[in-house]
Write an enzyme that holds these catalytic residues in place. Structure first.
Site, short mmCIF file in Angstrom:
data_model
loop_
_atom_site.label_atom_id
_atom_site.label_comp_id
_atom_site.label_asym_id
_atom_site.label_seq_id
_atom_site.Cartn_x
_atom_site.Cartn_y
_atom_site.Cartn_z
N GLU A 144 53.75 55.57 32.53
CA GLU A 144 53.82 55.47 31.08
C GLU A 144 54.34 56.80 30.54
O GLU A 144 53.80 57.86 30.85
CB GLU A 144 52.42 55.17 30.53
N ARG A 145 55.41 56.74 29.77
CA ARG A 145 56.05 57.93 29.20
C ARG A 145 56.54 58.89 30.28
O ARG A 145 56.54 60.11 30.10
CB ARG A 145 55.10 58.67 28.25
N ASN A 192 45.48 54.49 30.25
CA ASN A 192 45.39 53.03 30.06
C ASN A 192 45.13 52.47 31.46
O ASN A 192 46.02 52.00 32.14
CB ASN A 192 46.69 52.48 29.49
N LYS A 269 39.65 56.66 28.23
CA LYS A 269 40.23 56.27 26.94
C LYS A 269 39.51 55.00 26.54
O LYS A 269 39.70 53.95 27.16
CB LYS A 269 41.73 56.02 27.11
N GLU A 273 43.71 51.97 21.02
CA GLU A 273 44.92 51.21 21.30
C GLU A 273 44.66 50.02 22.23
O GLU A 273 45.38 49.78 23.19
CB GLU A 273 46.00 52.13 21.91
N ARG A 306 38.01 60.87 25.74
CA ARG A 306 39.08 61.18 24.79
C ARG A 306 38.71 60.81 23.35
O ARG A 306 38.08 59.79 23.11
CB ARG A 306 40.37 60.44 25.18
N LYS A 341 43.63 65.68 21.51
CA LYS A 341 45.06 66.00 21.46
C LYS A 341 45.30 67.16 20.49
O LYS A 341 44.58 67.31 19.51
CB LYS A 341 45.87 64.79 21.00
N ASP A 346 49.33 62.49 16.93
CA ASP A 346 49.75 62.23 18.30
C ASP A 346 50.55 63.46 18.71
O ASP A 346 50.59 64.43 18.01
CB ASP A 346 50.59 60.95 18.36
N GLU A 374 57.54 62.83 25.43
CA GLU A 374 57.62 61.52 24.78
C GLU A 374 58.28 61.60 23.40
O GLU A 374 59.09 60.75 23.06
CB GLU A 374 56.20 60.95 24.63
C1 BDP Z 1 50.67 57.67 22.78
C2 BDP Z 1 51.58 57.04 23.78
C3 BDP Z 1 50.89 55.99 24.59
C4 BDP Z 1 49.61 56.54 25.19
C5 BDP Z 1 48.76 57.11 24.09
C6 BDP Z 1 47.52 57.82 24.63
O1 BDP Z 1 52.67 56.47 23.09
O2 BDP Z 1 51.77 55.57 25.60
O3 BDP Z 1 48.91 55.57 25.89
O4 BDP Z 1 49.47 58.08 23.37
O5 BDP Z 1 47.54 59.04 24.66
O6 BDP Z 1 51.29 58.83 22.32
O7 BDP Z 1 46.54 57.18 24.99
#
Ligand code: BDP
Length: 693
Positions: A144-145, A192, A269, A273, A306, A341, A346, A374
């Protein structure tokens, strides 16, 4: 006779130069900042042959010693109260530490100093105990990313779980690179997280990875899926207060520690999301984190929980982590650390720091930084992130009076913390050069160096990295002026340049949907969550632009400690770099330089493009000093960056002009397409897209 000798001498020299040049020609970037050098003879004492870590230390010295030929280097384990675990002392040719990993870090420092011409004695302790990479790697090998190929840890297919020699070689190279900059922990999978991560085969592979990382002082951690007891264990619930669930986690943790006795812990996490979490069972973040912490406690494991949470109903995403977590300050077990973060939204090119830093006084908080780009151009654009992180670490939260910087409220200088840590979302993949863009290696390097010493200056980090990575293979007096100085300048400017052509003056999150590469200020497909669309963030209309987070807006400013709260609340005292993050302002608002807001925005976008063009010039001019392979690769990346910076500028100019209804300043280069082109062209693939509105 004499003539012939002269001629042949010349010939010999010419041959030597040609062969050196040929040598220097091919550089695939795989060696990172650890390039082979012409080592001199050296003796090493104190490397107990039973210690795998000290054996590495010895080997490193032998293959990279640039000190006096024939010297003896002493490695010494000592009891020294001035040294923290991992800390070290270099005195002459002696490296001492209280732990083996400390000695290894001292050795890397000593060799780095030799190579960069900075030889001196030093005592060094790390800023953070846990300096950890978060790999967003999926079990099928995708990342991812990730922009540098597939995962170095996981892959799909028939041999997904076979540990090959190639795997082990790669893991060892990875471990060595990390150790050389002080990184001592890795989370092997995506936040994730798949519940399967805790399956038998997956854990067996983790054991194999941990075995390779261990001698380099690196502890292994896993990200877990909070619903694992249901999805993997077949239970009816994952309620953290349910006895069966508690039992399941205890047994799972015992299984993990049986395989990896020095396992580090879990990264979670939850309720973010779409990920499952304790709130699904009407429990709190504290309930969830503490249950896992209790299971890990007997083994000295920890939970990194997180704070990246937000839901669509709230008016302001920027406020949510603070609102959700502050009520639980002091309610977490002592082996829980909250991972926050750097910014409240973000990993944007620029945001103010998260107000949780320093505000949670009874719970340790660790910064999470994003090394993978990203939001800063993936592996296509040059953006040296040390300057961004330096800005964060230096930000004063004022939470415990002046000089309560983000660095000091997280590293134990101000609050007594049992654990201190910092995480970086890794940009490493299977690509030969590890990070896709050769200059993205510098971000991996910078993260590690700042995790070790959060007071370091970006310039010093750039200095080290350039010298280690591009050290001239041919002795060349002009290298400093011809290569080092211009490249350093380019690196130090690069993050601000990205901000300029994309989101200056506090604009944020106006990206194309999903992949976050390139502009998409208009992106708002019907049915999409509002807080996943750029208009939510820029709020542009005929009257002006920007997100009003003042007291008369969403009052996000209130989450900052005075004097910041008042400073951000008042447009006149808000630093202009954060202007539109905190204020909705008229297009004619006058900036400090006398320009109107509209003109200033246009000028920033335009300047950003010109700056990247200048990077191209800079790079073209360094050609004589760099091998052809890296020269060409970076040159191509810069071409693309210029094209894409221009795409950003043109799209922003035309889209926002619909609202501002004002002309572009004369000096601003006119867009080369109409707005519809930008809306219907995907900025990553450059292919037509439908329905981007
Ligand atoms: C966002 C990303 C996503 C991540 C999320 C995260 O777009 O892919 O899963 O953060 O940090 O910036 O959980």
């Amino acid at each position: 006779m004499k003539m012939i000798t002269k001629a042949s001498k010349k010939l010999i020299w010419a041959c030597a130069f040609v062969s050196l040049a040929l040598c220097a020609k091919a550089d695939d970037g795989h060696n990172l900042w650890l390039r082979p050098v012409n080592a001199k003879a050296v003796k090493v004492t104190g490397a107990n042959p039973k210690s795998a870590t000290l054996a590495i230390a010895k080997k490193e010295i032998e293959q990279a010693w640039l000190g006096t030929a024939g010297a003896t280097v002493k490695l010494k384990l000592v009891k020294d109260p001035t040294l923290k675990a991992d800390g070290f002392k270099i005195a002459g040719n002696t490296v001492s530490a209280t732990t083996e990993s400390g000695i290894l870090y001292g050795v890397y420092e000593m060799l780095r100093r030799q190579q960069t011409g900075n030889i001196s004695n030093v005592v060094s302790n790390p800023s953070y105990q846990i300096r950890i990479l978060n790999h967003w790697d999926n079990l099928n090998g995708s990342i991812e990313r990730g922009y540098a190929g597939n995962s170095i840890f996981w892959r799909a297919g028939d041999n997904a779980f076979t540990v090959t020699d190639a795997d082990k070689k790669r893991w060892e190279e990875y471990a060595r690179a990390n150790a050389s900059i002080g990184i001592n922990a890795s989370v092997l999978n995506n936040v994730n997280a798949s519940p399967n991560m805790l399956g038998e085969k997956e854990l067996a592979r983790m054991k194999a990875i941990a075995a390779v990382l261990r001698p380099y002082g690196i502890k292994t951690y896993l990200a877990i899926n909070f619903a694992s007891p249901m999805r993997l264990g077949g239970l009816k619930t994952a309620d953290p207060l349910d006895p069966e669930v508690i039992k399941w986690w205890k047994a799972k943790v015992a299984e993990v520690y049986k395989l990896v006795p020095d396992f580090g812990g879990f990264l979670v996490k939850a309720n973010s999301e779409g990920q499952p979490g304790p709130q699904d069972f009407k429990r709190t973040h504290a309930d969830g984190a503490n249950m896992l912490a209790d299971a890990l406690k007997p083994y000295k494991g920890i939970v990194m929980w997180r704070a990246f949470v937000y839901n669509a109903e709230e008016k302001d995403r920027a406020k949510q982590a603070y609102l959700e977590f502050m009520p639980f300050d002091g309610k977490f077990r002592d082996n829980v650390i909250i991972q926050v973060k750097n910014g409240p939204i973000d990993f944007q090119p620029r945001e103010p720091f998260s107000p949780l830093f320093g505000a949670m006084k009874k719970t340790p908080v660790m910064p999470e930084l994003q090394i993978t780009q990203e939001y800063l151009g993936h592996a296509e654009q040059l953006a040296f992130l040390a300057t961004m992180w330096e800005e964060l670490y230096k930000s004063d939260t004022y939470q415990e009076g002046k000089n309560s910087t983000v660095a000091r409220v997280t590293d134990g200088s101000i609050f007594p913390q049992k654990y201190t840590a910092v995480a970086g979302v890794s940009n490493v993949g299977l690509d030969t050069n590890w990070t896709g863009h050769d200059f993205a290696q510098a971000n991996w390097y910078a993260f590690g160096r700042l995790a070790w010493n959060n007071q370091l200056k970006s310039e010093d980090i750039a200095n080290e990295w350039i010298k280690l990575t591009f050290a001239p293979t041919i002795e060349n007096k002009d290298w400093n002026k011809g290569f080092y100085e211009p490249v350093k300048k380019m690196m130090l400017d690069s993050r601000e340049v990205v901000v300029n052509y994309s989101m200056p003056l506090g604009l944020h999150h106006i990206f194309a949907g999903n992949h976050h590469y390139g502009p998409g200020a208009w992106y708002a497909p019907r049915g999409t969550r509002k807080d996943w669309t750029p208009p939510y963030y820029h709020q542009a209309d005929e009257n002006g632009i920007g997100f009003d987070r003042t007291k008369t807006g969403t009052d996000a400013v209130d989450q900052y400690h005075e004097p910041l709260s008042s400073e951000f609340n008042n447009v006149a005292t808000t630093p202009e770099i954060y202007l539109l993050y905190f204020h909705h302002l008229s297009w004619d608002y006058k900036l400090k330089n006398g320009q109107t807001l509209w003109d200033a925005l246009c000028n920033h976008w335009n300047t950003g493009v010109n700056q990247v063009r200048q990077f191209q010039v800079t790079w073209d001019k360094v050609q004589p000093y760099v091998d052809a392979e890296r020269f060409t690769r970076v040159q191509e990346k810069l071409r693309r960056q210029t094209r894409d910076a221009q795409f950003w500028k043109d799209a922003n100019l035309l889209y926002f002009q619909q609202f501002s209804k004002r002309p572009f300043p004369d000096n601003v280069e006119r867009p080369i397409n109409n707005l519809n082109y930008y809306i219907t062209t995907d900025p990553l693939s450059m292919k037509p897209v439908q329905q981007r509105r």
